[in-house]
Design a protein around this motif. Sequence first.
Motif, short mmCIF file in Angstrom:
data_model
loop_
_atom_site.label_atom_id
_atom_site.label_comp_id
_atom_site.label_asym_id
_atom_site.label_seq_id
_atom_site.Cartn_x
_atom_site.Cartn_y
_atom_site.Cartn_z
N ASP A 47 0.97 -1.17 -0.07
CA ASP A 47 -0.18 -0.09 0.07
C ASP A 47 0.87 1.34 -0.15
OD1 ASP A 47 -1.98 1.88 0.17
OD2 ASP A 47 -2.61 1.50 2.13
N ALA A 48 0.95 2.07 -1.34
CA ALA A 48 1.70 3.05 -1.33
C ALA A 48 0.94 4.49 -1.21
CB ALA A 48 2.47 3.02 -2.58
N LYS A 49 0.06 4.42 -0.73
CA LYS A 49 -0.80 5.38 -0.24
C LYS A 49 -0.05 7.00 0.21
CE LYS A 49 -4.92 7.67 -0.48
NZ LYS A 49 -5.76 8.11 -1.67
N GLY A 50 -0.08 7.94 -0.44
CA GLY A 50 0.81 9.01 -0.14
C GLY A 50 2.10 9.03 -0.44
N MET A 51 2.62 7.94 -1.42
CA MET A 51 4.07 7.70 -1.81
C MET A 51 4.02 7.80 -3.38
SD MET A 51 5.12 4.72 0.72
CE MET A 51 4.71 4.53 2.36
N GLN A 52 5.13 8.00 -3.82
CA GLN A 52 5.53 8.20 -5.19
C GLN A 52 6.51 6.88 -5.76
OE1 GLN A 52 6.20 12.21 -6.49
NE2 GLN A 52 5.43 12.87 -4.63
N VAL A 53 6.16 6.64 -6.87
CA VAL A 53 6.96 5.58 -7.35
C VAL A 53 7.54 6.25 -8.82
CG1 VAL A 53 6.91 3.16 -8.40
CG2 VAL A 53 5.39 3.89 -6.56
N THR A 54 8.83 5.81 -8.96
CA THR A 54 9.74 6.27 -10.06
C THR A 54 10.39 4.74 -10.59
OG1 THR A 54 11.59 6.83 -8.95
CG2 THR A 54 10.07 8.50 -9.05
N PRO A 55 11.01 5.04 -11.87
CA PRO A 55 11.99 4.03 -12.33
C PRO A 55 13.32 4.00 -11.43
CG PRO A 55 11.17 5.11 -14.03
CD PRO A 55 10.50 5.93 -12.91
N GLY A 56 13.97 2.75 -11.28
CA GLY A 56 15.08 3.11 -10.36
C GLY A 56 16.20 4.09 -10.94
N ILE A 57 17.16 4.55 -10.13
CA ILE A 57 18.16 5.41 -10.55
C ILE A 57 19.13 4.70 -11.13
CG2 ILE A 57 20.06 6.90 -9.68
CD1 ILE A 57 18.05 7.46 -7.21
N VAL A 111 19.25 3.43 -6.28
CA VAL A 111 20.06 3.11 -7.41
C VAL A 111 19.78 1.59 -7.65
CG1 VAL A 111 22.18 3.06 -8.58
CG2 VAL A 111 21.83 4.72 -6.86
N THR A 112 19.44 1.40 -8.86
CA THR A 112 19.11 0.11 -9.22
C THR A 112 20.07 -0.54 -10.39
OG1 THR A 112 17.68 0.56 -11.02
CG2 THR A 112 16.51 0.02 -8.66
N ARG A 113 20.75 0.24 -11.03
CA ARG A 113 21.76 -0.33 -12.06
C ARG A 113 22.74 1.05 -12.18
NH1 ARG A 113 17.13 1.20 -14.18
NH2 ARG A 113 17.25 2.42 -15.91
N THR A 114 23.94 0.43 -12.62
CA THR A 114 25.06 1.60 -12.90
C THR A 114 25.75 1.35 -14.04
OG1 THR A 114 27.16 2.40 -11.75
CG2 THR A 114 26.56 0.01 -11.40
N LEU A 115 26.09 2.41 -14.41
CA LEU A 115 27.13 2.51 -15.74
C LEU A 115 28.71 2.52 -15.23
CD1 LEU A 115 27.11 2.57 -18.98
CD2 LEU A 115 27.66 5.04 -18.63
#
Length: 425
Positions: A68-78, A131-135
């Motif tokens: 339950d992410a009420k009041g939260m925000q979701v983005t793709p990983g950094i 952070v989910t992936r790195t270059l």
Amino acid sequence: MKLLTPIYTVLVCIASFGLSAESILIKNAKVHTQSEQGTLEDADILIDNGKIRMVGKGIGSDADRVIDAKGMQVTPGIFALNNSIGLVEIDALDQTADSYVDDEFNGVSFSPEEAFNPNSTLIPHNRANGVTRTLIAPAYGNHLLRGQASVMSLNGEYHPLIKKGVAVFGSYGETGSNIAGGSRATALKQLQLLLDEAREYSDNYEAILTGEYRELFTSIEDLKALQPLIKGEIPLVMNVHRAADIKALLRFASRNNLRLIINGAAEAWMVAKDIARANVPVLLDPMDNIPRSFEALGQRIDNASLLHKAGVTLLFQGPGFQNTHNGHTVRHSAGLAVAYGLPYDIALAAFTSTPATTFGLSNYGQIKPGFNAELVVWDGDPLEVTSVAEKVIIDGKVMSMVTKSKRLRDRYKNITTDKNTAFNK
């Protein structure tokens, strides 16, 4: 055989069930999809078998886990760019650093991904902060083209390679001229020689390998590594700051049909229209506003905003020496860029969806059906410095948020325990 067949079938089904990832339903969140759906309010995300299956409102599902992410925000990983996460532990100790080489034999063929350490303490620290992936890219070296970059996942697995050799990194300007003997003109001449010999190798490789061709200045390994670059399959990322140097590189790239990315770009705002016309992306730290050298005298803090207004594609990296140990702070830099006039969605895209597209990751960087489930649930605005990551999901799995600093905090929070007898009088 007839008796064994059903037993074999049951075992295969059990094994397949054990390997499948749990399904996850995130509900009631503000979702920055970075896709054609835009930003959705009170939306749901269904994740199954490592992929995003549905994005929208009122998704009903018997998911294994409901968040339950009420009041939260979701983005793709950094997507942390141009750093040494997994390659460096302590910058001051050479024995813990695998992101650079100091000998003459390793040039563009140098690729550090085999040295990636999934047990580095920097990985859980950055991952717990979104952070989910790195270059990972070569930090520096004795060559104008110092090596290749690869994309690694921060999922904690051994050698979690997503894509190898996605770009070649190099230097021009003051650094490049020093490597080439003291002149920018010599640096361009040496770069041209590298590309010319790479084309010679492409056309005459059999004669070169058998020794029936003239001797080349460039090693066979480097000539092979340059082939994707001269064919336009991967970009050349060049560190450059001075406006005149940027213009020179744009002309160089045009003559050689190269896909160029400008890295650093202190004075890029001065030639923004030229960069936009050439369709060249710019990789920069939007927080950097200090003229640290003569080639960066025109540095200014609204660089990103001015480049965007001219139509330049933006990629964001973390601030200076913090880019590896604290690569996650790129979102703070992006927030500063918004404060100085950059549109919010463009700033968010600069460290999520735009680099995924730029470096050829077709199923990353967007919250969209069919894409890899790499996303972060934030307790507030992701570009706000006080917001924190509540959940980090990679490959459809909820990652551990435990880090070394958190373990130390928990250990020494109560100094009366038996673990901390040295603190007792």
